[in-house]
Design an enzyme around this catalytic site. Structure first.
Site, PDB file in Angstrom:
ATOM      1  N   ASP A 114      29.932  30.329  43.280  1.00 13.05           N
ATOM      2  CA  ASP A 114      31.319  30.418  43.427  1.00 13.05           C
ATOM      3  C   ASP A 114      31.932  30.969  44.692  1.00 13.05           C
ATOM      4  OD1 ASP A 114      32.547  29.573  40.935  1.00 13.05           O
ATOM      5  OD2 ASP A 114      31.739  31.129  40.172  1.00 13.05           O
ATOM      6  N   ASP A 179      33.200  23.250  37.295  1.00 12.89           N
ATOM      7  CA  ASP A 179      33.781  24.132  38.031  1.00 12.89           C
ATOM      8  C   ASP A 179      33.097  24.205  39.525  1.00 12.89           C
ATOM      9  OD1 ASP A 179      33.459  24.982  35.341  1.00 12.89           O
ATOM     10  OD2 ASP A 179      34.236  26.756  35.620  1.00 12.89           O
TER      11      ASP A 179
END
Length: 406
Positions: A114, A179
């Protein structure tokens, strides 16, 4: 109070508030939203002062702070940068500089995927908005370090960046979640900034692999695809944050929409544009999308309409659609902008936008983080605020004709 009562209250409030906001020009709505945001984030800054880390949500009535290793850490400084961009108030820049610096450890964090979220929201927006040469060099170096760290998770056999490390007792071998598309923008930027095509090649490989394996014929996506790290073969298609393996988790659809729109902007590959349009059709025309355009947390939850909403998915999708409109024919672009405007009007209504001093200073109410884990249900979330502010800025740019997308 039951969940159904809460949802009905949202619908009734949204109807009344939407009638009011619909009477206002969208420019006036945006201006009012930034005034609200400025007041709210003064409250949030005060509440966070002296506490380590970054505001993420409100948990059991208390502000929850997270450290620089949390995937959401960058959204708070990112929102501060957006407030500076929107208002020109130097105090937001001062706060953004301070909180962006606190995310620095993420640039060497090899344990997760991320880094685009964790660094891009703060350092990336800061790089656009600061004039100081030394700060610009430091921000550029931080982003390049993060991109270099991120590609250590790439497996050429799979053609993807691994999302999560393997948890104890997991059956996964190489999990990739939808994601992860959002972190490719960092790599595309790094390829240009460093004149190093390897970053771009990895981003494109990941996008191509997801395009091949993550999507269903109707344009919806699975949450997680697990691969054999030696052969690249698909082992399983499952969910973690959605209702079921075959369901359409709302925020996952928004991530995919945003990710492929961004990848088209960066590459001009037609297959990415086609996929973005396909996801947009699925999302915007779904029969279980409420009239106010704020989706239930999962389009296939059988509890609908007695199911939580996800304001974060709405904000992400609105921002993505505003960019996708810039790559669309006139009729389609108008439809996307109209949908985004309807979404933003709903999020700007009293049904979703917090009243002054409420929500511990966060902007949006009624977001859902991880319902299957009974975590962050019907709460504010820092990334809901971030993409809401981004969508407001993009709507303002679309109306002014500047077309400023980043």
């Amino acid at each position: 109070m039951t969940a159904k009562t809460i949802i009905c209250g949202i619908l009734l409030a949204a109807c009344g508030a939407s009638a009011a906001t619909a009477a206002e020009p969208i420019g006036a709505v945006i201006a009012k939203d930034f005034k609200v945001a400025s007041a709210q984030y003064r409250v949030l800054l005060d509440k966070a002062a002296g506490k380590p880390g970054f505001p993420r949500t409100v948990e059991r009535g208390e502000l929850k702070m997270v450290g620089p290793g949390d995937w959401t850490a960058g959204f708070f400084p990112g929102s501060l940068w957006y407030l500076f961009e929107a208002t020109g108030d130097a105090s937001w820049k001062t706060a953004a500089l301070r909180y962006t610096a606190l995310t620095a450890p993420a640039k060497f964090d090899k344990s997760q995927h991320d880094l685009g979220f964790m660094l891009g929201a703060g350092y990336g927006n800061g790089l656009r908005l600061v004039d100081d040469a030394a700060t610009r060099v430091a921000y550029r170096d931080a982003l390049l370090a993060g991109a270099t760290t991120l590609i250590t998770r790439f497996n050429p056999n799979v053609g993807s960046i691994q999302s999560w490390d393997l948890w104890p007792n997991t059956t996964w071998a190489f999990p990739v979640i939808i994601d992860n598309m959002m972190n490719l923008e960092l790599l595309m930027w790094a390829a240009r900034a460093a004149n190093e095509p390897r970053y771009r090649e990895i981003a494109i490989a990941h996008a191509d692999t997801a395009l091949k394996n993550h999507f269903r014929p109707d344009g919806s996506s699975f949450h997680l695809v697990d691969y054999d790290p030696k052969t690249g073969a698909v082992r399983a298609r499952v969910t973690v944050q959605g209702y079921a393996d075959g369901s359409a988790w709302a925020r996952g659809q928004a991530w995919g929409l945003y990710g492929y729109t961004m990848m088209y902007r960066e590459t001009h590959r037609d297959e990415y544009l086609r996929q973005a349009h396909k996801i947009a059709r699925f999302y915007t025309t779904h029969p279980r999308l409420p009239a106010d355009k704020v989706p239930y947390w999962d389009f296939d939850d059988p509890a609908i309409p007695d199911a939580p909403r996800d304001a974060s998915a709405a904000a992400i999708a609105a921002s993505a659609l505003l960019e996708l409109a810039t790559f669309s024919d006139r009729e389609t672009a108008a439809r996307y902008r109209d949908f985004a405007e309807q979404t933003l009007r709903s999020l700007s209504s009293s049904a979703y936008l917090a009243a002054p001093g409420e929500n511990d200073g966060f902007l949006l109410k009624h977001a859902t983080g991880h319902k299957p884990a009974k975590s962050e249900i019907d709460v504010p979330l820092n990334y809901a605020d971030y993409y809401f502010l981004e969508a407001l800025l993009r709507m303002k740019a679309a109306r002014s004709g500047t077309g400023s997308f980043h």
